[in-house]
Motif scaffolding. Structure first.
Motif, PDB file in Angstrom:
ATOM      1  N   CYS A 177      -0.372   7.870   7.872  1.00 52.88           N
ATOM      2  CA  CYS A 177      -0.414   6.788   8.856  1.00 52.88           C
ATOM      3  C   CYS A 177       0.529   5.648   8.480  1.00 52.88           C
ATOM      4  O   CYS A 177       0.949   5.509   7.339  1.00 52.88           O
ATOM      5  N   SER A 178       0.821   4.812   9.478  1.00 52.38           N
ATOM      6  CA  SER A 178       1.643   3.634   9.216  1.00 52.38           C
ATOM      7  C   SER A 178       0.825   2.342   9.283  1.00 52.38           C
ATOM      8  O   SER A 178       1.292   1.295   8.862  1.00 52.38           O
ATOM      9  N   LYS A 179      -0.419   2.441   9.812  1.00 52.80           N
ATOM     10  CA  LYS A 179      -1.280   1.264   9.906  1.00 52.80           C
ATOM     11  C   LYS A 179      -2.730   1.696   9.709  1.00 52.80           C
ATOM     12  O   LYS A 179      -3.186   2.654  10.342  1.00 52.80           O
ATOM     13  N   LEU A 180      -3.446   0.972   8.837  1.00 50.57           N
ATOM     14  CA  LEU A 180      -4.848   1.290   8.572  1.00 50.57           C
ATOM     15  C   LEU A 180      -5.670   0.014   8.652  1.00 50.57           C
ATOM     16  O   LEU A 180      -5.361  -0.978   7.996  1.00 50.57           O
ATOM     17  N   GLN A 181      -6.712   0.071   9.477  1.00 54.70           N
ATOM     18  CA  GLN A 181      -7.624  -1.060   9.631  1.00 54.70           C
ATOM     19  C   GLN A 181      -9.059  -0.553   9.457  1.00 54.70           C
ATOM     20  O   GLN A 181      -9.329   0.634   9.637  1.00 54.70           O
ATOM     21  N   PHE A 182      -9.958  -1.470   9.137  1.00 53.73           N
ATOM     22  CA  PHE A 182     -11.370  -1.155   8.977  1.00 53.73           C
ATOM     23  C   PHE A 182     -12.141  -2.027   9.957  1.00 53.73           C
ATOM     24  O   PHE A 182     -11.938  -3.237  10.005  1.00 53.73           O
TER      25      PHE A 182
ATOM     26  N   SER B  39      -7.301  -5.508   7.972  1.00 57.77           N
ATOM     27  CA  SER B  39      -6.124  -4.640   7.900  1.00 57.77           C
ATOM     28  C   SER B  39      -5.620  -4.545   6.474  1.00 57.77           C
ATOM     29  O   SER B  39      -5.693  -5.510   5.723  1.00 57.77           O
ATOM     30  N   MET B  40      -5.086  -3.392   6.135  1.00 61.06           N
ATOM     31  CA  MET B  40      -4.401  -3.235   4.858  1.00 61.06           C
ATOM     32  C   MET B  40      -2.946  -3.596   5.081  1.00 61.06           C
ATOM     33  O   MET B  40      -2.347  -3.181   6.078  1.00 61.06           O
ATOM     34  N   ASN B  41      -2.385  -4.355   4.147  1.00 64.11           N
ATOM     35  CA  ASN B  41      -0.955  -4.626   4.262  1.00 64.11           C
ATOM     36  C   ASN B  41      -0.176  -3.397   3.777  1.00 64.11           C
ATOM     37  O   ASN B  41      -0.755  -2.438   3.263  1.00 64.11           O
ATOM     38  N   ARG B  42       1.111  -3.422   3.948  1.00 63.48           N
ATOM     39  CA  ARG B  42       1.954  -2.260   3.623  1.00 63.48           C
ATOM     40  C   ARG B  42       1.818  -1.847   2.150  1.00 63.48           C
ATOM     41  O   ARG B  42       1.724  -0.669   1.821  1.00 63.48           O
ATOM     42  N   TYR B  43       1.791  -2.831   1.252  1.00 61.23           N
ATOM     43  CA  TYR B  43       1.682  -2.529  -0.172  1.00 61.23           C
ATOM     44  C   TYR B  43       0.340  -1.855  -0.488  1.00 61.23           C
ATOM     45  O   TYR B  43       0.290  -0.859  -1.199  1.00 61.23           O
ATOM     46  N   GLU B  44      -0.754  -2.409   0.058  1.00 55.90           N
ATOM     47  CA  GLU B  44      -2.081  -1.834  -0.181  1.00 55.90           C
ATOM     48  C   GLU B  44      -2.167  -0.414   0.377  1.00 55.90           C
ATOM     49  O   GLU B  44      -2.721   0.480  -0.274  1.00 55.90           O
ATOM     50  N   LEU B  45      -1.617  -0.212   1.566  1.00 54.97           N
ATOM     51  CA  LEU B  45      -1.648   1.112   2.185  1.00 54.97           C
ATOM     52  C   LEU B  45      -0.846   2.118   1.361  1.00 54.97           C
ATOM     53  O   LEU B  45      -1.300   3.241   1.127  1.00 54.97           O
TER      54      LEU B  45
END
Length: 109
Positions: free
Chosen positions: A76-81, A93-99
């Motif tokens: 994925c390119s975007k991950l939210q909870f 939301s997870m930022n790019r680094y966290e993802l």
């Protein structure tokens, strides 16, 4: 009160996560406000001018994600909870680094 419903929004699409455990903790702090004042003889005295009371609730949820969902996270390119508290939604939301860090961890599974 936080409900035991959790959804992962993977590139905007919801995937249910099964909540295994919920831990709750109420946090409270009391901070004193002070001000320095000069007296008539030019002595500096610190006086209490008030208090700030802060209260918050902390929740720790443990939930399971099925293998198909894990595979979708890997690409994925975007991950939210998304969490629910009564009628309100809470979305983080997870930022790019966290993802990217999560994806590296998931590569081993």
């Amino acid at each position: 009160m936080l409900e035991d419903r959790v959804y992962l929004l993977i590139d905007g699409k919801p995937f249910h996560a099964k909540v295994e455990d919920v831990q709750f903790e109420r946090l409270s702090s009391l901070d004193e406000k002070r001000k320095d004042v000069l007296t008539a003889d030019s002595t500096k005295v610190s006086v209490v001018t008030g208090y700030d009371r802060n209260e918050s609730n902390s929740y720790k949820l443990t939930y399971m994600v099925n293998p198909q969902t894990v595979e979708k996270i890997k690409t994925c390119s975007k991950l939210q909870f998304r969490y629910y508290a009564g009628p309100d939604m809470i979305t983080t939301s997870m930022n790019r680094y966290e993802l990217n860090t999560l994806k590296k961890v998931l590569e081993n599974y």
